[in-house]
Design an enzyme around this catalytic site. Structure first.
Site, PDB file in Angstrom:
ATOM      1  CG  ASP A  63       2.465  -5.536   0.418  1.00  0.00           C
ATOM      2  OD1 ASP A  63       1.937  -6.092  -0.567  1.00  0.00           O
ATOM      3  OD2 ASP A  63       2.841  -4.357   0.411  1.00  0.00           O
ATOM      4  CD  GLU A 115       4.169  -0.023   3.054  1.00  0.00           C
ATOM      5  OE1 GLU A 115       3.035   0.406   2.770  1.00  0.00           O
ATOM      6  OE2 GLU A 115       4.609  -1.102   2.640  1.00  0.00           O
ATOM      7  CD  GLU A 153       6.282  -4.641   2.246  1.00  0.00           C
ATOM      8  OE1 GLU A 153       5.305  -3.915   2.019  1.00  0.00           O
ATOM      9  OE2 GLU A 153       6.900  -5.271   1.369  1.00  0.00           O
ATOM     10  CG  ASP A 181      -6.667  -0.657  -5.178  1.00  0.00           C
ATOM     11  OD1 ASP A 181      -6.404  -0.923  -6.363  1.00  0.00           O
ATOM     12  OD2 ASP A 181      -5.823  -0.685  -4.257  1.00  0.00           O
ATOM     13  CG  ASP A 218       9.475  -5.099  -2.104  1.00  0.00           C
ATOM     14  OD1 ASP A 218       9.518  -6.027  -1.280  1.00  0.00           O
ATOM     15  OD2 ASP A 218       8.633  -4.183  -2.052  1.00  0.00           O
ATOM     16  CG  HIS A 278      -2.982   1.323  -3.762  1.00  0.00           C
ATOM     17  ND1 HIS A 278      -2.614   0.130  -4.315  1.00  0.00           N
ATOM     18  CD2 HIS A 278      -1.992   1.664  -2.903  1.00  0.00           C
ATOM     19  CE1 HIS A 278      -1.451  -0.242  -3.828  1.00  0.00           C
ATOM     20  NE2 HIS A 278      -1.055   0.671  -2.953  1.00  0.00           N
ATOM     21  CG  HIS A 337       9.245  -1.977   2.501  1.00  0.00           C
ATOM     22  ND1 HIS A 337       8.210  -1.071   2.473  1.00  0.00           N
ATOM     23  CD2 HIS A 337       9.071  -2.778   1.422  1.00  0.00           C
ATOM     24  CE1 HIS A 337       7.446  -1.313   1.410  1.00  0.00           C
ATOM     25  NE2 HIS A 337       7.952  -2.341   0.770  1.00  0.00           N
ATOM     26  CG  ASP A 363       6.113  -7.693  -1.894  1.00  0.00           C
ATOM     27  OD1 ASP A 363       6.632  -7.159  -0.890  1.00  0.00           O
ATOM     28  OD2 ASP A 363       5.638  -7.034  -2.834  1.00  0.00           O
TER      29      ASP A 363
HETATM   30  C1  XUL Z   1       5.399  -1.235  -2.089  1.00  0.00           C
HETATM   31  C2  XUL Z   1       4.392  -1.490  -1.078  1.00  0.00           C
HETATM   32  C3  XUL Z   1       3.050  -0.901  -1.351  1.00  0.00           C
HETATM   33  C4  XUL Z   1       2.408  -0.324  -0.137  1.00  0.00           C
HETATM   34  C5  XUL Z   1       1.056   0.277  -0.342  1.00  0.00           C
HETATM   35  O1  XUL Z   1       6.573  -1.888  -1.886  1.00  0.00           O
HETATM   36  O2  XUL Z   1       4.642  -2.182  -0.129  1.00  0.00           O
HETATM   37  O3  XUL Z   1       2.217  -1.891  -1.893  1.00  0.00           O
HETATM   38  O4  XUL Z   1       2.254  -1.302   0.830  1.00  0.00           O
HETATM   39  O5  XUL Z   1       1.071   1.337  -1.195  1.00  0.00           O
HETATM   40 MN    MN Z   2       3.666  -2.758   1.697  1.00  0.00          MN
END
Ligand code: XUL
Ligand code: MN
Length: 344
Positions: free
Chosen positions: A284, A175, A211, A53, A249, A50, A214, A251
């Site tokens: 992620d 994304e 992702e 970061d 979400d 980011h 997602h 992950d």
């Molecule tokens: C949120 C997500 C974020 C993006 C980067 O769900 O996946 O971490 O990957 O901003």
């Molecule tokens: Mn992501």
């Protein structure tokens, strides 16, 4: 098909403090230098950033100071044989991003979002990477009538154009995510992201990051989303992980909820020789809240191990036998072939 080598990447947010909406952090914060050390240990080549970061507190710095700090970060990475994969403007945590940045109803907040995104382009360029990832986190609504979707769609095109205008070489990977933190996002799927790019001033410089979780949250199969983007030459990064149905979400570790679905994602990446494009495989994934600090990197190691084992599974899949079954339209036999190959 040449057996290309994959390059892996990770973001600092993948080494989290274990907080969830119902409780405070359960592990100490991982210092940024330790994130780099973990990436090197795991054999990863890329760091996902980011904007803040890479340059903490960038809101308090001048554009020249931001560039200087990003250049110092580039050197730090190079000293460890790492590169920056992308920079994502973090619009969703700042007070000006409270109602979305580019689609905010407040003109001052929209201007802030564009300015901040341009600074993110500066950061990316100074880090030596040309890729901006746009996760349109709050570009949507909790109350549908609070924004006009027609106007919002136009504002998103304007934002993409402003970012493209910040550098002649910058590329954008959108994304998409259908919900969380908003109830309903304006860019929920890869189709929406690609259509947005097609309406931009320079469609050749707009692609996508997919992702897995997602796509599942949108009720879609991640491997088909990937196939759609790959066919268009638009898959510029992936965030592999897993998601157990329609929940928050999650992950999860890649393959943890649906190993066959993970196999199908690797299969489509292999079919299109994704690795040869030079794009990264990012994970992620988040460590579970229950994980002790000293082993809170296992989710990354496991995701990578599962990915590499699935690459082997794809490369050893009995393609000729499958082709005969497909020619005979014997899909029950194909089903068994796939399951036995995965179990074997
Ligand atoms: C949120 C997500 C974020 C993006 C980067 O769900 O996946 O971490 O990957 O901003
Ligand atoms: Mn992501």
């Amino acid at each position: 098909m040449p057996e290309s080598q994959y390059r892996f990447s990770v973001g600092p947010w993948n080494l989290g403090r274990g907080a969830d909406p119902f409780g405070p952090p359960v592990r100490p914060a991982v210092p940024f230098d330790d994130v780099l050390a973990v990436a090197v240990d795991l054999g990863f080549d890329g760091i996902q950033f980011h904007d803040d970061d890479a340059v903490p507190d960038l809101e308090d710095l001048s554009p020249a100071q931001i560039v200087a700090k990003a250049e110092a970060m580039r050197k730090k990475l190079a000293d460890m044989n790492l590169v920056a994969e992308f920079v994502a403007p973090r619009l969703w945590e700042h007070p000006h991003g409270i109602d979305g940045g580019y689609t905010s109803n407040d003109a001052a907040c929209r201007k802030w979002a564009i300015d901040r995104s341009k600074r993110a382009v500066d950061v990316a360029m100074a880090l030596g990477c040309d890729l901006i990832v746009l996760w349109p986190a709050r570009e949507g609504t909790g109350v549908r009538e609070s924004k006009c979707p027609v106007e919002a769609s136009r504002r998103l095109v304007d934002a993409v154009n402003a970012i493209l205008g910040a550098s002649p070489t910058v590329r954008i990977a959108i994304e998409p995510k259908p919900n969380e933190p908003v109830d309903t996002a304006f860019i929920p799927t890869i189709g929406h992201a690609l259509a947005l790019g097609a309406r931009s001033a320079d469609p050749a410089r707009v692609g996508v990051l997919i992702e897995s979780a997602h796509a599942i949250l949108a009720g879609l199969d991640p491997s088909d989303e990937m196939g759609f983007a790959l066919a268009a030459g638009k898959l510029w990064s992936v965030h592999l992980n897993d998601q157990n149905g329609l929940k928050y979400d999650q992950d999860k570790v890649f393959g943890a909820a649906n190993l066959r679905g993970a196999f199908d994602q690797v299969r489509v990446l292999e079919a299109a020789d994704y690795a040869a494009t030079g794009a990264f495989v990012g994970f992620d994934v988040k460590a579970q809240r229950t994980q002790k600090a000293e082993s809170a990197t296992a989710h990354l190691a496991t995701s990578q191990a599962v990915f590499l084992k699935l690459v082997e599974k794809v490369r050893t899949f009995p393609v000729n036998t499958a082709d005969e079954m497909i020619a005979q339209r014997d899909y029950e036999a194909l089903e068994r072939l796939v399951l036995e190959h995965l179990l074997g």
